[in-house]
Design a protein around this motif. Structure first.
Motif, PDB file in Angstrom:
ATOM      1  N   VAL A 370      25.661 -52.452 -53.478  1.00  0.00           N
ATOM      2  CA  VAL A 370      26.847 -51.713 -53.892  1.00  0.00           C
ATOM      3  C   VAL A 370      27.565 -51.153 -52.666  1.00  0.00           C
ATOM      4  CG1 VAL A 370      27.695 -49.756 -55.228  1.00  0.00           C
ATOM      5  CG2 VAL A 370      25.810 -51.134 -56.103  1.00  0.00           C
ATOM      6  N   ARG A 371      28.880 -51.420 -52.588  1.00  0.00           N
ATOM      7  CA  ARG A 371      29.666 -51.007 -51.425  1.00  0.00           C
ATOM      8  C   ARG A 371      30.685 -49.914 -51.723  1.00  0.00           C
ATOM      9  NH1 ARG A 371      26.411 -51.906 -47.551  1.00  0.00           N
ATOM     10  NH2 ARG A 371      25.827 -54.110 -47.265  1.00  0.00           N
ATOM     11  N   GLY A 372      30.831 -49.539 -52.967  1.00  0.00           N
ATOM     12  CA  GLY A 372      31.751 -48.451 -53.251  1.00  0.00           C
ATOM     13  C   GLY A 372      32.088 -48.338 -54.721  1.00  0.00           C
ATOM     14  N   PHE A 373      32.744 -47.221 -55.054  1.00  0.00           N
ATOM     15  CA  PHE A 373      33.151 -46.935 -56.422  1.00  0.00           C
ATOM     16  C   PHE A 373      34.621 -46.487 -56.415  1.00  0.00           C
ATOM     17  CE2 PHE A 373      28.716 -45.962 -55.863  1.00  0.00           C
ATOM     18  CZ  PHE A 373      28.091 -46.515 -56.966  1.00  0.00           C
ATOM     19  N   ALA A 374      35.323 -46.760 -57.494  1.00  0.00           N
ATOM     20  CA  ALA A 374      36.693 -46.285 -57.656  1.00  0.00           C
ATOM     21  C   ALA A 374      36.958 -46.078 -59.144  1.00  0.00           C
ATOM     22  CB  ALA A 374      37.685 -47.275 -57.057  1.00  0.00           C
ATOM     23  N   ARG A 375      37.831 -45.137 -59.440  1.00  0.00           N
ATOM     24  CA  ARG A 375      38.134 -44.825 -60.832  1.00  0.00           C
ATOM     25  C   ARG A 375      39.433 -45.518 -61.248  1.00  0.00           C
ATOM     26  NH1 ARG A 375      36.203 -40.548 -63.891  1.00  0.00           N
ATOM     27  NH2 ARG A 375      35.435 -39.520 -62.008  1.00  0.00           N
ATOM     28  N   THR A 376      39.453 -46.102 -62.453  1.00  0.00           N
ATOM     29  CA  THR A 376      40.637 -46.769 -62.960  1.00  0.00           C
ATOM     30  C   THR A 376      41.569 -45.769 -63.634  1.00  0.00           C
ATOM     31  OG1 THR A 376      39.744 -47.238 -65.153  1.00  0.00           O
ATOM     32  CG2 THR A 376      39.222 -48.811 -63.400  1.00  0.00           C
ATOM     33  N   TYR A 377      42.777 -46.207 -63.938  1.00  0.00           N
ATOM     34  CA  TYR A 377      43.754 -45.321 -64.571  1.00  0.00           C
ATOM     35  C   TYR A 377      43.312 -44.884 -65.967  1.00  0.00           C
ATOM     36  CZ  TYR A 377      45.352 -48.952 -67.790  1.00  0.00           C
ATOM     37  OH  TYR A 377      45.417 -49.866 -68.801  1.00  0.00           O
ATOM     38  N   VAL A 381      34.913 -46.609 -64.389  1.00  0.00           N
ATOM     39  CA  VAL A 381      34.415 -46.660 -63.015  1.00  0.00           C
ATOM     40  C   VAL A 381      34.244 -48.105 -62.602  1.00  0.00           C
ATOM     41  CG1 VAL A 381      32.528 -46.052 -61.480  1.00  0.00           C
ATOM     42  CG2 VAL A 381      33.273 -44.435 -63.211  1.00  0.00           C
ATOM     43  N   MET A 382      34.874 -48.465 -61.462  1.00  0.00           N
ATOM     44  CA  MET A 382      34.761 -49.803 -60.914  1.00  0.00           C
ATOM     45  C   MET A 382      33.756 -49.777 -59.771  1.00  0.00           C
ATOM     46  SD  MET A 382      37.831 -52.321 -59.601  1.00  0.00           S
ATOM     47  CE  MET A 382      38.732 -52.035 -61.116  1.00  0.00           C
ATOM     48  N   VAL A 383      32.887 -50.780 -59.743  1.00  0.00           N
ATOM     49  CA  VAL A 383      31.847 -50.873 -58.723  1.00  0.00           C
ATOM     50  C   VAL A 383      32.081 -52.119 -57.893  1.00  0.00           C
ATOM     51  CG1 VAL A 383      29.366 -50.926 -58.290  1.00  0.00           C
ATOM     52  CG2 VAL A 383      30.248 -49.762 -60.323  1.00  0.00           C
ATOM     53  N   SER A 393      32.637 -50.085 -65.768  1.00  0.00           N
ATOM     54  CA  SER A 393      31.906 -49.398 -66.831  1.00  0.00           C
ATOM     55  C   SER A 393      32.454 -49.794 -68.187  1.00  0.00           C
ATOM     56  CB  SER A 393      31.990 -47.881 -66.651  1.00  0.00           C
ATOM     57  OG  SER A 393      33.334 -47.437 -66.696  1.00  0.00           O
ATOM     58  N   ASP A 394      31.542 -49.967 -69.136  1.00  0.00           N
ATOM     59  CA  ASP A 394      31.898 -50.296 -70.517  1.00  0.00           C
ATOM     60  C   ASP A 394      31.022 -49.438 -71.414  1.00  0.00           C
ATOM     61  OD1 ASP A 394      32.859 -51.459 -72.818  1.00  0.00           O
ATOM     62  OD2 ASP A 394      31.491 -53.163 -72.724  1.00  0.00           O
ATOM     63  N   GLY A 395      31.545 -48.251 -71.778  1.00  0.00           N
ATOM     64  CA  GLY A 395      30.707 -47.311 -72.513  1.00  0.00           C
ATOM     65  C   GLY A 395      29.590 -46.818 -71.621  1.00  0.00           C
ATOM     66  N   ASP A 396      28.354 -47.031 -72.030  1.00  0.00           N
ATOM     67  CA  ASP A 396      27.196 -46.603 -71.253  1.00  0.00           C
ATOM     68  C   ASP A 396      26.630 -47.724 -70.390  1.00  0.00           C
ATOM     69  OD1 ASP A 396      27.347 -44.093 -72.272  1.00  0.00           O
ATOM     70  OD2 ASP A 396      25.897 -44.443 -73.886  1.00  0.00           O
ATOM     71  N   HIS A 397      27.383 -48.794 -70.205  1.00  0.00           N
ATOM     72  CA  HIS A 397      26.878 -49.945 -69.445  1.00  0.00           C
ATOM     73  C   HIS A 397      27.911 -50.416 -68.439  1.00  0.00           C
ATOM     74  CE1 HIS A 397      23.431 -50.296 -72.138  1.00  0.00           C
ATOM     75  NE2 HIS A 397      24.276 -50.106 -73.140  1.00  0.00           N
ATOM     76  N   PHE A 398      27.501 -51.336 -67.559  1.00  0.00           N
ATOM     77  CA  PHE A 398      28.395 -51.961 -66.595  1.00  0.00           C
ATOM     78  C   PHE A 398      28.388 -53.470 -66.815  1.00  0.00           C
ATOM     79  CE2 PHE A 398      28.206 -47.880 -64.754  1.00  0.00           C
ATOM     80  CZ  PHE A 398      29.335 -47.749 -63.945  1.00  0.00           C
ATOM     81  N   SER A 413      41.684 -47.095 -54.382  1.00  0.00           N
ATOM     82  CA  SER A 413      42.862 -47.233 -55.234  1.00  0.00           C
ATOM     83  C   SER A 413      43.654 -45.938 -55.216  1.00  0.00           C
ATOM     84  CB  SER A 413      42.469 -47.581 -56.668  1.00  0.00           C
ATOM     85  OG  SER A 413      43.628 -47.668 -57.485  1.00  0.00           O
ATOM     86  N   ILE A 414      44.979 -46.055 -55.236  1.00  0.00           N
ATOM     87  CA  ILE A 414      45.849 -44.895 -55.290  1.00  0.00           C
ATOM     88  C   ILE A 414      46.144 -44.518 -56.741  1.00  0.00           C
ATOM     89  CG2 ILE A 414      48.142 -43.988 -54.710  1.00  0.00           C
ATOM     90  CD1 ILE A 414      48.108 -45.835 -52.268  1.00  0.00           C
ATOM     91  N   ASP A 415      46.427 -45.531 -57.562  1.00  0.00           N
ATOM     92  CA  ASP A 415      46.890 -45.282 -58.929  1.00  0.00           C
ATOM     93  C   ASP A 415      45.940 -45.752 -60.022  1.00  0.00           C
ATOM     94  OD1 ASP A 415      47.119 -48.001 -58.679  1.00  0.00           O
ATOM     95  OD2 ASP A 415      49.301 -48.079 -58.928  1.00  0.00           O
ATOM     96  N   GLY A 416      44.784 -46.318 -59.667  1.00  0.00           N
ATOM     97  CA  GLY A 416      43.852 -46.808 -60.670  1.00  0.00           C
ATOM     98  C   GLY A 416      44.260 -48.140 -61.265  1.00  0.00           C
ATOM     99  N   ARG A 417      45.310 -48.756 -60.718  1.00  0.00           N
ATOM    100  CA  ARG A 417      45.775 -50.056 -61.203  1.00  0.00           C
ATOM    101  C   ARG A 417      45.625 -51.141 -60.145  1.00  0.00           C
ATOM    102  NH1 ARG A 417      48.593 -46.171 -63.929  1.00  0.00           N
ATOM    103  NH2 ARG A 417      49.095 -46.600 -66.124  1.00  0.00           N
ATOM    104  N   ILE A 418      46.068 -50.840 -58.923  1.00  0.00           N
ATOM    105  CA  ILE A 418      45.885 -51.752 -57.794  1.00  0.00           C
ATOM    106  C   ILE A 418      44.708 -51.239 -56.965  1.00  0.00           C
ATOM    107  CG2 ILE A 418      46.926 -52.815 -55.771  1.00  0.00           C
ATOM    108  CD1 ILE A 418      48.242 -53.589 -58.408  1.00  0.00           C
TER     109      ILE A 418
END
Length: 488
Positions: A370-377, A381-383, A393-398, A413-418
């Protein structure tokens, strides 16, 4: 700049890991560590932070490190009268600890550590008429309610040194006394009577008494042995018994058994509901014959909607014993658990992490890099992984999101989209979460992976590496080659 990236990654990692159920650990205390007896039945905390523990054999004070025992066999006359502690109640205003025993009601003045025991006095009708105490409660009028084994309930008027008998038909053995948020006093017994609600006037005088019967599902027996009376955050009244959990139906004004229909769950828990406490986060912890239950609402237990923690012989960090008699959250949020085989401690702040293996299932059960995490709009959580692309993340799973075999070193990410994924070859992968498409941008790094990002505003993103400095990227440029860059 790189430190902000690291901090962001750690914060997202905490969110990622705490989204899943925790394999919590318990710390054990017992006779080998100075506890006078392993059967811990009552727990309170005084204003100095000391825990007071009532056991089958002795009163104990615990400072978090050492136990001090108070026994009837202690030297001198200033001591407890009987070692079998049957009730504990702390009067925080006067700093008095009221102690119920099988031989008298004892007052411990915590400012002076002076013991005073009240016993039956022959020929004195104002004395306590039964020396075996089963429950104690200090009400809002600072009166001490005392429940006994054979003679029912007494009110102790401390300033007058006088006990007053409260007449409640059938309530001889009084196991529990409780005051709800409306100022009603509840009294619990078993057998000949079950529960009584006492309405008081503004002066504290008894205005009305309402008695309730507890029916047992699939049985002709009524009024089972009562362990606790409790009011939850919704102001609903619950009763824990040896035949299950009951809730007051306010419309019908009767108690209903929250029967567990699932035979397996019912058998695993056993019929005893012994104690309950609400955690600082609002969840309810319930002690049963089959271990600890944790739920959002007490009604959820009948549906099987709870987490259960229980003793496992091969796991030294599991609950020490399944019979949980006492639960207490101290001022710092730590849970103390009284069992028949010692005192357990659960510190929620020491149990923050749990291993999640969802991603491994998609990559041949190998450990992901794992190299990082980011939050979507939309608050997912994106891994980012090094060799296996992006997961989300999809509910309680990835689950897999975008696997393009790029060698990812970082994500931002700045906006959770790009999302900008720094690659090990020094380039950027710009991934569009909305369209599920990507493009690769050459930003001039030749030898060092992209490792850090900083939003400069006005469509400017600073991108850095450990070995070749940083560049400024125009995020609005659609042509990666013509993006405005400045080597710093």
């Amino acid at each position: 700049m790189k430190y902000r990236f690291i901090i962001l990654s750690l914060c997202l990692m905490l969110f990622f890991l705490r989204s899943y159920s925790q394999n919590i650990k318990f710390e054990h205390y017992n006779e080998n560590g100075g506890l006078s007896h392993n059967s811990v039945r009552h727990i309170v905390q005084d204003k100095h932070g000391f825990l007071w523990l009532g056991t089958f054999s002795g009163l104990n004070r615990f400072d978090g490190y050492e136990f001090k025992s108070f026994l009837s066999s202690s030297e001198g006359n200033n001591k407890i009268n009987n070692n079998d502690i049957t009730a504990l109640e702390l009067d925080e205003v006067s700093n008095h600890l009221w102690i119920g025993t099988r031989k008298g009601l004892t007052l411990l003045e915590l400012d002076t550590y002076k013991f005073t025991t009240f016993l039956t006095e022959k020929g004195n009708p104002n004395s306590l008429q039964d020396e075996e105490i089963r429950s104690i409660y200090v009400d809002k009028y600072k009166r001490v309610w005392v429940g006994t084994k054979d003679q029912g309930v007494f009110l102790f008027h401390f300033e007058e040194n006088r006990f007053e008998k409260i007449e409640l038909t059938g309530f001889n053995y009084v196991k529990e006394i409780f005051e709800d948020s409306s100022g009603n006093t509840w009294v619990g017994s078993y057998g000949t009577a079950s529960v009584a609600k006492i309405n008081l006037d503004v002066s504290g005088n008894i205005k009305q008494v309402t008695s309730y019967k507890l029916n047992i599902p699939n049985s002709l027996e009524v009024n089972p042995y009562l362990n606790f009376i409790y009011e939850d955050a919704k102001r609903d009244i619950f009763i824990g018994t040896r035949k299950g959990l009951y809730k007051l139906n306010k419309k019908l004004n009767e108690f209903e058994n929250l029967y567990i229909e699932n035979n397996g769950i019912r058998d695993a828990l056993g019929p005893y509901f012994l104690t309950v406490a609400q955690a600082p986060d609002g969840k309810y912890w319930v002690g049963t014959l089959g271990g600890l239950l944790v739920c959002d609402q007490l009604e959820d237990i009948s549906k099987g909607d709870f987490k259960r923690y229980y003793s496992v012989l091969t796991d030294q960090t599991s609950l020490v014993d399944n019979l949980v008699s006492a639960l207490y959250f101290d001022a710092s949020g730590i849970l103390w658990i009284g069992t028949e085989d010692g005192l357990d401690k659960y510190d929620p702040f020491e149990n923050q992490f749990n291993l999640n293996k969802d991603i491994s299932r998609f990559i041949g059960n190998q450990a992901p890099r794992v190299r990082g995490f980011a939050r979507t709009y939309n608050d997912k959580v994106m891994v980012a992984t090094r060799h296996n692309g992006l997961f989300i993340s999809d509910g309680d799973h990835f689950i897999p999101l975008y696997n393009n075999q790029k060698d990812i070193a970082s994500i931002y990410s700045i906006d959770g989209r790009i999302f900008y994924c720094g690659l090990w070859n020094g380039k950027l992968l710009a991934y569009n979460y909305i369209t599920n498409k990507s493009r690769e941008i050459d930003i001039g790094f030749e030898k060092s992976p992209v490792s850090a990002f900083e939003n400069l505003g006005e469509n400017k993103l600073m991108v850095g590496s450990f070995g070749e400095g940083a560049v400024i990227l125009d995020t609005k440029s659609r042509d990666g080659k013509s993006s405005k860059m400045a080597l710093l």
